[in-house]
Design an enzyme around this catalytic site. Sequence first.
Site, PDB file in Angstrom:
ATOM      1  N   ALA A  10       0.821  -1.223   0.000  1.00  0.00           N
ATOM      2  CA  ALA A  10       0.000   0.000   0.000  1.00  0.00           C
ATOM      3  C   ALA A  10       0.849   1.265   0.000  1.00  0.00           C
ATOM      4  O   ALA A  10       0.343   2.356  -0.260  1.00  0.00           O
ATOM      5  CB  ALA A  10      -0.929  -0.005   1.202  1.00  0.00           C
ATOM      6  N   ARG A 331       7.122  -8.060 -37.343  1.00  0.00           N
ATOM      7  CA  ARG A 331       6.121  -7.407 -36.492  1.00  0.00           C
ATOM      8  C   ARG A 331       4.962  -8.346 -36.156  1.00  0.00           C
ATOM      9  O   ARG A 331       4.847  -9.430 -36.721  1.00  0.00           O
ATOM     10  CB  ARG A 331       5.662  -6.125 -37.187  1.00  0.00           C
ATOM     11  CG  ARG A 331       6.798  -5.084 -37.228  1.00  0.00           C
ATOM     12  CD  ARG A 331       6.475  -3.908 -38.104  1.00  0.00           C
ATOM     13  NE  ARG A 331       5.214  -3.299 -37.767  1.00  0.00           N
ATOM     14  CZ  ARG A 331       4.544  -2.476 -38.567  1.00  0.00           C
ATOM     15  NH1 ARG A 331       5.046  -2.170 -39.768  1.00  0.00           N
ATOM     16  NH2 ARG A 331       3.405  -1.954 -38.195  1.00  0.00           N
ATOM     17  N   HIS A 361      16.767  -8.672 -49.673  1.00  0.00           N
ATOM     18  CA  HIS A 361      17.273  -7.298 -49.540  1.00  0.00           C
ATOM     19  C   HIS A 361      16.134  -6.282 -49.505  1.00  0.00           C
ATOM     20  O   HIS A 361      15.303  -6.256 -50.413  1.00  0.00           O
ATOM     21  CB  HIS A 361      18.179  -6.892 -50.705  1.00  0.00           C
ATOM     22  CG  HIS A 361      18.837  -8.028 -51.412  1.00  0.00           C
ATOM     23  ND1 HIS A 361      20.096  -8.472 -51.072  1.00  0.00           N
ATOM     24  CD2 HIS A 361      18.417  -8.803 -52.432  1.00  0.00           C
ATOM     25  CE1 HIS A 361      20.412  -9.483 -51.869  1.00  0.00           C
ATOM     26  NE2 HIS A 361      19.412  -9.708 -52.693  1.00  0.00           N
TER      27      HIS A 361
HETATM   28  C1  UD1 Z   1       9.808  -2.212   7.596  1.00  0.00           C
HETATM   29  C2  UD1 Z   1      10.190  -2.770   8.976  1.00  0.00           C
HETATM   30  C3  UD1 Z   1      11.716  -2.795   9.070  1.00  0.00           C
HETATM   31  C4  UD1 Z   1      12.306  -3.640   7.936  1.00  0.00           C
HETATM   32  C5  UD1 Z   1      11.822  -3.083   6.588  1.00  0.00           C
HETATM   33  C6  UD1 Z   1      12.260  -4.004   5.462  1.00  0.00           C
HETATM   34  C7  UD1 Z   1       8.412  -2.050  10.448  1.00  0.00           C
HETATM   35  C8  UD1 Z   1       8.004  -1.120  11.517  1.00  0.00           C
HETATM   36  N1  UD1 Z   1       9.655  -1.917  10.007  1.00  0.00           N
HETATM   37  O1  UD1 Z   1      10.307  -0.902   7.520  1.00  0.00           O
HETATM   38  O2  UD1 Z   1      12.104  -3.362  10.315  1.00  0.00           O
HETATM   39  O3  UD1 Z   1      13.703  -3.609   8.003  1.00  0.00           O
HETATM   40  O4  UD1 Z   1      10.371  -3.030   6.568  1.00  0.00           O
HETATM   41  O5  UD1 Z   1      11.943  -3.405   4.239  1.00  0.00           O
HETATM   42  O6  UD1 Z   1       7.649  -2.898  10.035  1.00  0.00           O
HETATM   43  N2  UD1 Z   1       3.402  -0.605   3.754  1.00  0.00           N
HETATM   44  C9  UD1 Z   1       2.048  -0.622   3.673  1.00  0.00           C
HETATM   45  N3  UD1 Z   1       1.327   0.219   4.448  1.00  0.00           N
HETATM   46  C10 UD1 Z   1       1.907   1.057   5.330  1.00  0.00           C
HETATM   47  C11 UD1 Z   1       3.305   1.071   5.431  1.00  0.00           C
HETATM   48  C12 UD1 Z   1       4.033   0.224   4.611  1.00  0.00           C
HETATM   49  O7  UD1 Z   1       1.470  -1.395   2.881  1.00  0.00           O
HETATM   50  O8  UD1 Z   1       1.175   1.774   6.025  1.00  0.00           O
HETATM   51  C13 UD1 Z   1       4.153  -1.503   2.899  1.00  0.00           C
HETATM   52  C14 UD1 Z   1       5.030  -0.800   1.873  1.00  0.00           C
HETATM   53  O9  UD1 Z   1       4.335  -0.624   0.652  1.00  0.00           O
HETATM   54  C15 UD1 Z   1       6.186  -1.764   1.722  1.00  0.00           C
HETATM   55  C16 UD1 Z   1       6.272  -2.447   3.077  1.00  0.00           C
HETATM   56  O10 UD1 Z   1       5.041  -2.218   3.718  1.00  0.00           O
HETATM   57  O11 UD1 Z   1       5.936  -2.760   0.761  1.00  0.00           O
HETATM   58  C17 UD1 Z   1       7.408  -1.909   3.943  1.00  0.00           C
HETATM   59  O12 UD1 Z   1       7.225  -0.546   4.139  1.00  0.00           O
HETATM   60  P1  UD1 Z   1       8.451   0.444   4.267  1.00  0.00           P
HETATM   61  O13 UD1 Z   1       7.929   1.780   4.621  1.00  0.00           O
HETATM   62  O14 UD1 Z   1       9.299   0.275   3.090  1.00  0.00           O
HETATM   63  O15 UD1 Z   1       9.276  -0.200   5.462  1.00  0.00           O
HETATM   64  P2  UD1 Z   1       9.436   0.316   6.938  1.00  0.00           P
HETATM   65  O16 UD1 Z   1       8.137   0.353   7.674  1.00  0.00           O
HETATM   66  O17 UD1 Z   1      10.284   1.507   6.951  1.00  0.00           O
END
Ligand code: UD1
Length: 461
Positions: A10, A331, A361
Amino acid sequence: MNICAVVMAAGEGRLMKSKHAKVSHMIAGKPMISWVRDALCQAGADEQVYIVGHRQEQVRAILGEDVAFVLQEQQLGTGHAVLQASHFLEGRSGCTIIINGDMPLVTAETLQRLLDRFQQGNFAAVVLTAETSVPHGYGRIIRDSAGNLEAIVEEKDASEAQQEVTEINSGLYCFDTALLLSALGRIGFRKKQQEYYLTDTIEILIRDGYKVAACKADFMQIMGVKDRIQLQKAADLLNRRIVERHMLAGVTIVDPASTWISGDVVIGMDTVILPDCSIEGNTVIGEEAIIGPDTHLHNVRVGDRVQLDHVTARDAEIEEGTVAGPYVQIRPGSLIGPYCKLGNFVEIKNSTIGAYSQLVHQTYVGDADVGENVNFGCGCSTANYDGMNKSRTSIGSHAFIGSNSCLVSPVSVEDNAYVGAGSTITETVPSYSLALARARQTNKDNWVISRGRIRNQRVNP
Ligand code: UD1
């Protein structure tokens, strides 16, 4: 054991600087999220729910009807994201894999190792971790003096000492489904960060007295994709895996670094891929073919012993023994029969070319049905478009089309007919006839002398 999967997709993916959802970006021929879905399916996680938010319509369009979706309207962190899937998980036994949608490098084998560890150790949760010299951006794994997992601390919350830790949280976990739901209901909103942390469930389960483990994987498996530099790195690694799989199956790949092969491509034994090729989509190549250099194929069926040199082809079929190139474009909608020869600067569009035909050619054949053993001279073309409509041209077997002829469609040249060089054909050429459709030549005797235009002296310009 019942295996569910929650895929978090998300997030905004701000660092990609893109109008498209981060997980929709293509990598080795598939959207990033499709790699995750396929690995989960191979590992037996048949019930998958995707948390979508930013540009959700793009993610839904990629994954289709076979998986479930939950909308996370406001992105309030990973804990909040998984909480949205609670009603999907409620009442299910077994375990739940939680994975970030931006982890295209993870393989089914790694997921299987995670599942095995979860089952064998009777754990409430297993966190997949990795050692890396570049832990920036990841949560750090904090272990107690006995080496047991104690907590996961986000980089922004970590002390200086904790930031030095090189073991990171991959964002990939396996939870006992019932215990996950119980812990999720108890994670608090972190006011300072304005987030619910999924990682807080780990501490909650430890506090409850459950066994939780951290299981190490190769960083190359769990590397996430946050920006375009990581996208390229991941594409490079995936491509390397694909190329090596083909090499181990008997394909010679002369320059792996300049050969890009998508995940679903099939290549037969003893085929040689020369440098600078991209082979994509559902392309299937037979045995003992020679592909390249500089050849680009997308959804093309290529028969045994075909040779393609500097060829671009898409949505087409090239049957066994045909030789094409250099500089040929085939194509969509084209079927090139066996043992044909297509030479330099030949373009074929939406046409069938019969066996043993030769277009050697500078020739364009569009919207045409060409029989067997037809010979085109240099510089022929089908005039298939009148500025408003397209029409077809039909050329029978064993016909001969002289150089620089133009076949104005709709028109037919029947079996065994000849078209004289330089003709513009607008009417049917019957079988065994010769069509000449050009101005008759006239010679003016001694014209050069009478006009004083002898050119046998070289003059400096
Ligand atoms: C998270 C972990 C962190 C880990 C990292 C690996 C937590 C609090 N931290 O970091 O320990 O090292 O992933 O990548 O969980 N997403 C949602 N909804 C949200 C927030 C995020 O769907 O509200 C999804 C993002 O699209 C992504 C994934 O969750 O695919 C990870 O989110 P991201 O913000 O990249 O990671 P962190 O929360 O910083």
